[in-house]
Design a protein around this motif. Structure first.
Motif, PDB file in Angstrom:
ATOM      1  N   PRO A 237       4.640  17.085   1.294  1.00 10.36           N
ATOM      2  CA  PRO A 237       3.803  15.906   1.134  1.00 10.36           C
ATOM      3  C   PRO A 237       4.415  14.647   1.780  1.00 10.36           C
ATOM      4  O   PRO A 237       5.588  14.357   1.573  1.00 10.36           O
ATOM      5  N   ILE A 238       3.577  13.951   2.554  1.00  8.99           N
ATOM      6  CA  ILE A 238       4.007  12.740   3.242  1.00  8.99           C
ATOM      7  C   ILE A 238       3.389  11.515   2.559  1.00  8.99           C
ATOM      8  O   ILE A 238       2.226  11.544   2.168  1.00  8.99           O
ATOM      9  N   VAL A 239       4.195  10.466   2.425  1.00  9.43           N
ATOM     10  CA  VAL A 239       3.719   9.235   1.799  1.00  9.43           C
ATOM     11  C   VAL A 239       4.134   8.060   2.678  1.00  9.43           C
ATOM     12  O   VAL A 239       5.294   7.972   3.092  1.00  9.43           O
ATOM     13  N   GLU A 240       3.176   7.186   2.984  1.00  9.31           N
ATOM     14  CA  GLU A 240       3.495   5.998   3.774  1.00  9.31           C
ATOM     15  C   GLU A 240       3.462   4.767   2.872  1.00  9.31           C
ATOM     16  O   GLU A 240       2.508   4.572   2.114  1.00  9.31           O
ATOM     17  N   VAL A 241       4.501   3.956   2.963  1.00  3.04           N
ATOM     18  CA  VAL A 241       4.558   2.735   2.161  1.00  3.04           C
ATOM     19  C   VAL A 241       4.541   1.529   3.098  1.00  3.04           C
ATOM     20  O   VAL A 241       5.371   1.428   4.006  1.00  3.04           O
ATOM     21  N   THR A 242       3.565   0.651   2.902  1.00  2.00           N
ATOM     22  CA  THR A 242       3.472  -0.552   3.729  1.00  2.00           C
ATOM     23  C   THR A 242       3.654  -1.779   2.858  1.00  2.00           C
ATOM     24  O   THR A 242       2.865  -2.031   1.944  1.00  2.00           O
TER      25      THR A 242
ATOM     26  N   CYS B 244      -4.966  14.250   7.004  1.00  2.38           N
ATOM     27  CA  CYS B 244      -3.766  14.848   7.578  1.00  2.38           C
ATOM     28  C   CYS B 244      -3.109  13.849   8.518  1.00  2.38           C
ATOM     29  O   CYS B 244      -3.740  13.311   9.419  1.00  2.38           O
ATOM     30  N   ILE B 245      -1.805  13.642   8.305  1.00  4.23           N
ATOM     31  CA  ILE B 245      -1.083  12.646   9.094  1.00  4.23           C
ATOM     32  C   ILE B 245      -0.567  13.271  10.401  1.00  4.23           C
ATOM     33  O   ILE B 245      -0.194  12.572  11.334  1.00  4.23           O
TER      34      ILE B 245
ATOM     35  N   ARG C  26       0.830  -1.209   0.000  1.00  2.00           N
ATOM     36  CA  ARG C  26       0.000   0.000   0.000  1.00  2.00           C
ATOM     37  C   ARG C  26       0.863   1.258   0.000  1.00  2.00           C
ATOM     38  O   ARG C  26       1.783   1.392   0.814  1.00  2.00           O
ATOM     39  N   ILE C  27       0.552   2.169  -0.907  1.00  5.38           N
ATOM     40  CA  ILE C  27       1.206   3.480  -0.951  1.00  5.38           C
ATOM     41  C   ILE C  27       0.122   4.494  -0.603  1.00  5.38           C
ATOM     42  O   ILE C  27      -0.863   4.621  -1.325  1.00  5.38           O
ATOM     43  N   VAL C  28       0.281   5.188   0.532  1.00  5.69           N
ATOM     44  CA  VAL C  28      -0.775   6.087   0.991  1.00  5.69           C
ATOM     45  C   VAL C  28      -0.261   7.533   1.022  1.00  5.69           C
ATOM     46  O   VAL C  28       0.741   7.825   1.676  1.00  5.69           O
ATOM     47  N   VAL C  29      -0.946   8.412   0.286  1.00  3.83           N
ATOM     48  CA  VAL C  29      -0.518   9.807   0.173  1.00  3.83           C
ATOM     49  C   VAL C  29      -1.433  10.697   1.027  1.00  3.83           C
ATOM     50  O   VAL C  29      -2.653  10.605   0.919  1.00  3.83           O
ATOM     51  N   GLY C  30      -0.850  11.534   1.870  1.00  5.33           N
ATOM     52  CA  GLY C  30      -1.623  12.474   2.700  1.00  5.33           C
ATOM     53  C   GLY C  30      -2.237  13.548   1.814  1.00  5.33           C
ATOM     54  O   GLY C  30      -1.536  14.240   1.091  1.00  5.33           O
ATOM     55  N   MET C  31      -3.571  13.676   1.866  1.00  6.23           N
ATOM     56  CA  MET C  31      -4.257  14.540   0.898  1.00  6.23           C
ATOM     57  C   MET C  31      -5.211  15.486   1.614  1.00  6.23           C
ATOM     58  O   MET C  31      -6.333  15.722   1.181  1.00  6.23           O
ATOM     59  N   ALA C  32      -4.768  16.070   2.744  1.00  5.69           N
ATOM     60  CA  ALA C  32      -5.574  17.097   3.409  1.00  5.69           C
ATOM     61  C   ALA C  32      -5.096  18.471   2.938  1.00  5.69           C
ATOM     62  O   ALA C  32      -4.255  18.556   2.048  1.00  5.69           O
TER      63      ALA C  32
ATOM     64  N   ARG D 154      -0.901  16.541  -4.840  1.00  7.11           N
ATOM     65  CA  ARG D 154      -1.637  16.051  -6.018  1.00  7.11           C
ATOM     66  C   ARG D 154      -0.702  15.509  -7.101  1.00  7.11           C
ATOM     67  O   ARG D 154      -0.899  14.382  -7.554  1.00  7.11           O
ATOM     68  N   PRO D 155       0.344  16.256  -7.528  1.00  4.38           N
ATOM     69  CA  PRO D 155       1.271  15.676  -8.510  1.00  4.38           C
ATOM     70  C   PRO D 155       2.049  14.463  -7.978  1.00  4.38           C
ATOM     71  O   PRO D 155       2.444  13.606  -8.772  1.00  4.38           O
TER      72      PRO D 155
END
Lengths: 123, 179
Positions: free
Chosen positions: A78-83, A70-71, A30-36, A45-46
């Protein structure tokens, strides 16, 4: 060439033929992008687009690109979490589309997290 | 925010949180009156009059993890700096409509930016909601309606990369025709 609903129908039929191959989605990467507000203002967004394009270009299976709110560390957006299943979650900060391409190549494909982009390196 | 489309992306998340089933984004560029209007309407849970009265305040939010919520106040500031403004109407159980207007020619007006990117991001984040995006300029009108797409796709979800690519391209082409 102009995009038509006929093209969309073709995509639909192609996808229906493939869909059976994707039963293991739940256990995938899972790649999760913070989008607040904070993430969007910082350029999330990009970054999300770059991850989606990179995953689809490489035709990676079992990889989901998702969004979250918001993380809680707005200054690092921009913060991205990879699991990756069976491994500890990796948090990347100050992401850009260029960094996203490298994370997909090194972390998702070659299983080597990009240490210099992680929150540990930034703090 | 560098683009108005980023504000739209941000504000639509409020409608998603409000559990809307239908969200409409309406953009009108009118050179005669020199106005750019953006209207975002949803059929979500709505707000009480009491909450509505303080919703522009950046220290107002429904979330419990922190005390700030900047989305609406930032959007309003972007409009006010062009001589425009922001208006919200809402009714509990019915939905919320947010209307923002700008001076089209103001040097302080941020560009609209990548609306195709914004719509694709919104749809991929909450694919079960139906969206209408209507954009009107002096040259004509472009309407994008996810119900039409859903009819073609049948059981195939919106979240497939090829589908999202098609949606992005379709919106870009539609907007190019009226710009």
């Amino acid at each position: 060439m102009k995009k038509s609903f006929a093209d969309l129908m073709e995509i639909r039929n192609k996808t229906l033929n493939r869909v059976n191959l994707r039963v293991d989605r739940e256990e995938g990467i899972r790649i999760v992008v913070g989008m607040a507000t904070c993430g969007i203002a910082a350029g999330a967004r990009p970054v999300l687009k770059a991850f989606s394009e990179e995953v689809s270009k490489r035709e990676l299976q079992g990889v989901t690109v998702a969004q979250t709110g918001c993380i809680g560390m707005c200054r690092l957006e921009p913060i991205v979490e990879v699991t990756v299943p069976g491994e500890e979650k990796v948090t990347y900060v100050h992401m850009t589309p260029e960094k996203a391409a490298r994370v997909v190549a090194e972390h998702i494909v070659n299983k080597q997290p990009v240490a210099e982009y992680t929150i540990g390196a930034a703090e | 925010m560098k683009e108005l489309s980023l504000h739209i992306l941000d504000i639509v998340q409020n409608s998603v949180k409000a559990e809307a089933k239908n969200i409409t984004v309406d953009i009108t560029e009118d050179t005669k009156t020199d106005t750019l209007t953006i209207e975002i309407a949803d059929d979500g849970c709505g707000m009480t009059a009491e909450f509505l009265a303080k919703v522009r305040d950046p220290f107002t939010t429904t979330r419990t993890t922190r005390k700030t919520g900047m989305g609406i106040s930032l959007f309003e500031a972007a409009a006010v700096q062009t001589g425009g403004g922001l208006d919200i109407t809402s009714k509990p159980g019915v939905g919320t409509t947010l209307k923002v207007w700008f001076s089209l020619s103001s040097i302080d007006r941020a560009p609209l930016g990548d609306m195709a990117g914004t719509m694709v991001t919104i749809i991929s984040g909450a694919p079960d909601i139906d969206y209408i995006y209507r954009h009107t300029t002096g040259k004509g009108e472009f309407v994008f309606d996810t119900r039409e797409i859903r009819e073609v796709l049948g059981d195939v979800p919106f979240n497939v990369p090829d589908v999202l690519d098609w949606i992005g391209g379709y919106i870009e082409e539609g907007l190019a025709e009226i710009n």
